[in-house]
Enzyme design. Structure first.
Site, PDB file in Angstrom:
ATOM      1  N   PHE A 118       0.852  -1.184   0.000  1.00  0.00           N
ATOM      2  CA  PHE A 118       0.000   0.000   0.000  1.00  0.00           C
ATOM      3  C   PHE A 118       0.887   1.233   0.000  1.00  0.00           C
ATOM      4  O   PHE A 118       1.584   1.506   0.972  1.00  0.00           O
ATOM      5  CB  PHE A 118      -0.964   0.065   1.197  1.00  0.00           C
ATOM      6  CG  PHE A 118      -1.874   1.253   1.101  1.00  0.00           C
ATOM      7  CD1 PHE A 118      -3.039   1.188   0.359  1.00  0.00           C
ATOM      8  CD2 PHE A 118      -1.538   2.460   1.689  1.00  0.00           C
ATOM      9  CE1 PHE A 118      -3.868   2.308   0.220  1.00  0.00           C
ATOM     10  CE2 PHE A 118      -2.355   3.580   1.552  1.00  0.00           C
ATOM     11  CZ  PHE A 118      -3.520   3.500   0.826  1.00  0.00           C
ATOM     12  N   ASP A 203       9.241   2.933   2.134  1.00  0.00           N
ATOM     13  CA  ASP A 203       8.039   3.717   2.422  1.00  0.00           C
ATOM     14  C   ASP A 203       7.790   3.650   3.928  1.00  0.00           C
ATOM     15  O   ASP A 203       7.267   2.657   4.434  1.00  0.00           O
ATOM     16  CB  ASP A 203       6.845   3.170   1.631  1.00  0.00           C
ATOM     17  CG  ASP A 203       5.561   3.967   1.884  1.00  0.00           C
ATOM     18  OD1 ASP A 203       5.519   4.742   2.862  1.00  0.00           O
ATOM     19  OD2 ASP A 203       4.600   3.814   1.101  1.00  0.00           O
ATOM     20  N   LYS A 232       2.315  11.263   7.023  1.00  0.00           N
ATOM     21  CA  LYS A 232       1.471  11.020   8.199  1.00  0.00           C
ATOM     22  C   LYS A 232       1.929  11.788   9.442  1.00  0.00           C
ATOM     23  O   LYS A 232       1.647  12.966   9.540  1.00  0.00           O
ATOM     24  CB  LYS A 232       1.331   9.517   8.429  1.00  0.00           C
ATOM     25  CG  LYS A 232       0.508   8.872   7.302  1.00  0.00           C
ATOM     26  CD  LYS A 232      -0.128   7.553   7.645  1.00  0.00           C
ATOM     27  CE  LYS A 232      -1.184   7.187   6.599  1.00  0.00           C
ATOM     28  NZ  LYS A 232      -0.848   6.076   5.745  1.00  0.00           N
TER      29      LYS A 232
HETATM   30  C1  PLP Z   1      -1.018   6.134   4.250  1.00  0.00           C
HETATM   31  C2  PLP Z   1       0.082   5.577   3.444  1.00  0.00           C
HETATM   32  C3  PLP Z   1       0.438   6.138   2.193  1.00  0.00           C
HETATM   33  C4  PLP Z   1      -0.349   7.246   1.552  1.00  0.00           C
HETATM   34  O1  PLP Z   1      -0.405   8.409   2.293  1.00  0.00           O
HETATM   35  P1  PLP Z   1      -1.542   9.506   1.960  1.00  0.00           P
HETATM   36  O2  PLP Z   1      -1.185  10.672   2.833  1.00  0.00           O
HETATM   37  O3  PLP Z   1      -2.866   8.891   2.320  1.00  0.00           O
HETATM   38  O4  PLP Z   1      -1.437   9.806   0.503  1.00  0.00           O
HETATM   39  C5  PLP Z   1       1.527   5.609   1.535  1.00  0.00           C
HETATM   40  N1  PLP Z   1       2.221   4.586   2.048  1.00  0.00           N
HETATM   41  C6  PLP Z   1       1.906   4.019   3.232  1.00  0.00           C
HETATM   42  C7  PLP Z   1       2.750   2.897   3.750  1.00  0.00           C
HETATM   43  C8  PLP Z   1       0.827   4.475   3.964  1.00  0.00           C
HETATM   44  O5  PLP Z   1       0.485   3.886   5.114  1.00  0.00           O
END
Ligand code: PLP
Length: 377
Positions: A118, A203, A232
């Protein structure tokens, strides 16, 4: 349940009922709701200047980026807004690095990604998702991605070739159900990227900034990625703030005009993010997550439940997988909500527990009492 206000680890709904937040907006609220230091920074900056665009310098961006680089140990950082934009930035950097530095023929760069990844919701990113619902109806998709089985070294080894520019990975998969890769996997990924002259891209949007008990989840295996995506919790639960971190040898493939963002690096976001980093460091949130998380995980594992298949995760990013024969995780989350605890299932069978990192042991103890009763019933 409709949320009307929040403070620290607590949320109150429109009827005045109080709930313990054990989702933390998917780890975007690591510092707790409305942390006074962060709100103060927000208000003070709102009274000075809030948006300049990147056409002009502002006096907040430099100090913020310096603080971010000093904390994370990277030479440079490129500020964006949402996590998905940080991932898009990483993809662009890796491709351009591939063409300019590695010498991949134009238009042939490949990026390896994992099953159940994700990384966000843009059309390019959902194009390499393996979740049908995230893709359905949104094609055609961007080519240039190769999917390997998460945690499987052999599948990863077989995917590299001379056109590979990067391996993009979540060091612990959040949305997929708190999947921790087998020990040594991330180190092996590092070695494979080195031997194939490809970039390791981590990520850390959900796992970063103390959530797993370390600054970054990659730190658990002592691995340093070539590029890191953060978001985040960087916004302190207040504003969308994200960034791509890398050393100069990667970041410098971008020249002025190659990439941009109207709101990226705006003074309001920088002031808030700077305060969010202060809180992370000053309150030792990674250490808190480490200590409290290890204890909380052991307590969850000790629950004599006929429904639990496995408890997994690190720090305060924990998943409780419910056995298929006990039905989906959602009714358990609803039962917890009725007792004043907010959490949300992920991928049908997993309850994710990820409270703000400012939580204390007494509050977790209280939550455990309810979790124990709900899971034992
Ligand atoms: C939440 C998340 C994203 C995307 O972030 P947004 O601010 O919602 O675009 C990307 N990678 C990971 C691992 C995430 O948990």
């Amino acid at each position: 349940m409709v949320i009307a206000s929040g403070e620290g680890v607590w949320l109150t709904d429109t009827e005045g009922r109080r709930f313990l937040d054990m989702l933390s907006a998917y780890s975007a609220v690591n510092q707790g709701h409305r942390h006074p230091h962060i709100i103060q920074a927000l208000i003070a900056q709102a009274q000075r200047v809030t948006l300049t665009s990147r056409a002009f310098h502002n006096d907040r961006m430099g100090p913020f980026l310096e603080q971010l680089c000093a904390l994370t140990g990277y030479e440079s950082a490129l500020p964006m807004n949402t996590g998905a934009e940080a991932v898009e930035t990483a993809i662009k950097a890796a491709r351009k690095w591939g063409y300019q530095v590695k010498g991949v023929p134009a238009g042939e760069a490949e990026i390896i990604v994992a099953t159940d990844n994700f990384h966000g919701r843009t059309t390019t990113i959902v194009g390499f998702s393996t979740e049908p619902q995230y893709r359905e109806g949104f094609g055609p998709f961007t080519p240039g991605f190769k999917v390997v089985s998460f945690g499987d070294v052999q599948s990863l080894e077989a995917a590299f070739n001379e056109r590979t520019v990067a391996f993009l990975i979540e060091p612990i998969q959040g949305e997929a159900g708190i999947n921790v890769p087998p020990a040594g996997y991330l180190q092996r990924a590092r070695e494979l990227c080195d031997s194939h002259n490809a970039l390791l891209l981590s990520d850390e949007i959900q796992t970063g900034f103390g959530r797993t008990g370390r600054l970054f989840a990659m730190d658990w295996e002592g691995v340093r990625a070539d590029g890191v995506m953060v978001g985040k919790a960087l916004g302190g639960g207040v504003l969308p703030v994200s960034a791509f971190l890398a050393d100069r040898r990667v970041m410098d493939v971008f020249t002025p005009g190659d990439h941009g963002s109207t709101f990226g690096g705006n003074p309001l976001a920088c002031a808030v993010a700077s305060a969010a980093l202060d809180v992370l460091v000053n309150e030792g949130l990674a250490e808190r997550a480490d200590t409290l998380g290890a204890w909380f995980k052991a307590e969850l594992e000790a629950i004599p439940s006929p429904h639990v298949r496995e408890v997994r995760g690190r720090g305060l990013l924990l998943g409780v997988e419910i056995k298929a024969e006990s039905g989906p995780a959602r009714p358990f989350c609803k039962a917890l909500m009725a007792r004043g605890i907010l959490c949300k299932e992920t991928h049908q069978q997993v309850i994710r527990f990820a409270p703000p990192l400012v939580i204390d042991r007494e509050t977790l103890q209280w939550a455990l009492g309810h979790i124990r009763e709900v899971l034992s019933a």
